[in-house]
Design an enzyme around this catalytic site. Sequence first.
Site, short mmCIF file in Angstrom:
data_model
loop_
_atom_site.label_atom_id
_atom_site.label_comp_id
_atom_site.label_asym_id
_atom_site.label_seq_id
_atom_site.Cartn_x
_atom_site.Cartn_y
_atom_site.Cartn_z
N GLU A 51 0.98 -1.15 -0.13
CA GLU A 51 0.11 -0.09 0.18
C GLU A 51 1.01 1.12 -0.23
O GLU A 51 2.16 1.29 1.02
CB GLU A 51 -0.69 -0.06 1.57
CG GLU A 51 -2.02 1.05 1.86
CD GLU A 51 -2.38 0.88 2.82
OE1 GLU A 51 -3.51 1.77 2.43
OE2 GLU A 51 -2.09 0.41 3.57
N LYS A 124 -10.09 1.54 -2.64
CA LYS A 124 -10.04 1.15 -1.77
C LYS A 124 -11.25 1.49 -0.55
O LYS A 124 -11.78 2.86 -0.84
CB LYS A 124 -8.83 1.64 0.06
CG LYS A 124 -9.01 1.81 1.45
CD LYS A 124 -7.56 1.81 1.90
CE LYS A 124 -7.72 1.31 3.55
NZ LYS A 124 -6.90 2.32 3.88
N CYS A 165 -5.34 -3.64 2.44
CA CYS A 165 -5.30 -2.62 4.21
C CYS A 165 -6.54 -3.23 4.90
O CYS A 165 -7.12 -4.16 5.35
CB CYS A 165 -4.52 -1.56 4.27
SG CYS A 165 -3.64 -0.81 6.20
#
Length: 290
Positions: A51, A124, A165
């Site tokens: 990330e 995300k 994440c």
Amino acid sequence: MTDPIDAPPAVPRAALVQMTSGIDPEANLAVVDRAMADAAAQGAAMAFLPEMSLLLDRDRARSAAHIRREAESPWLQALQAMAQKHRIWLHSGSMPLLADDGERRVNRSHVIAADGNIRARYDKIHVFDVRLPTGENWQESAAYAGGGALSVVDTPLGRLGLSICYDLRFPELYRALVDRGATLIAIPAAFTVPTGEAHWHVLLRARAIETACHIVAAAQCGNHPDGRTTYGHSLTVDPWGTVLADGARTAEANENGYGLTVAPIDPAVVHKAREAIPLSRSRAIRNIDP
């Protein structure tokens, strides 16, 4: 731990690049270039970055000078050129870009084929708004907009589902990716040390087991120029929950600025796990009286 070198040549390999990314995108790109050359030399079919691989900077005013809309950013073109040069597929981990409306940012992943073409994008979905017991306070939603679409793409390693994440903590997302045909899932991350020590290994193994997918989770590691510290331990996990490779905390110690682990992604293991425990056939929703 399975030794990736023992994998038969017919089984494709994933290379996970562990980085200590900083506030200079050009320096980070140079690290990525070296790592991709290494991954290709070790016979990997695809490399995975962590990330925020190209810019990890908690100072939003300072980082703003580098962050543009995708069409105006030089970063993606640089990664496409590297994929072509090294003749290897690439998962970008993620990078900060301006949303199309130019107001807030998005945390976006790209899958780039060995010919340089972009095959998939993913923003995300779950933004990291937490206050940890250590006193650390993270409010991503102050600058970042959460995505609203799932993404699954065919790659040399199989059908890849995308996440980033903090998404790791939401199992319903991974069930939806499997329903769309995913056989492996990318989870690039920049986990904090306290949450990494407590949850990283167990959550990644759980996602692998409950989806019967390979998990590839490239991670940030070490002490970063912006003042944060990340956990490392880039993991490749097979569908039975076995850790195939663990990057530990090697990125800081590598003079080239990265750590690299290579592991086999065997589709036969997915089939075996799903035959042994047929979750899709067993899954049912029943009305249960309170």
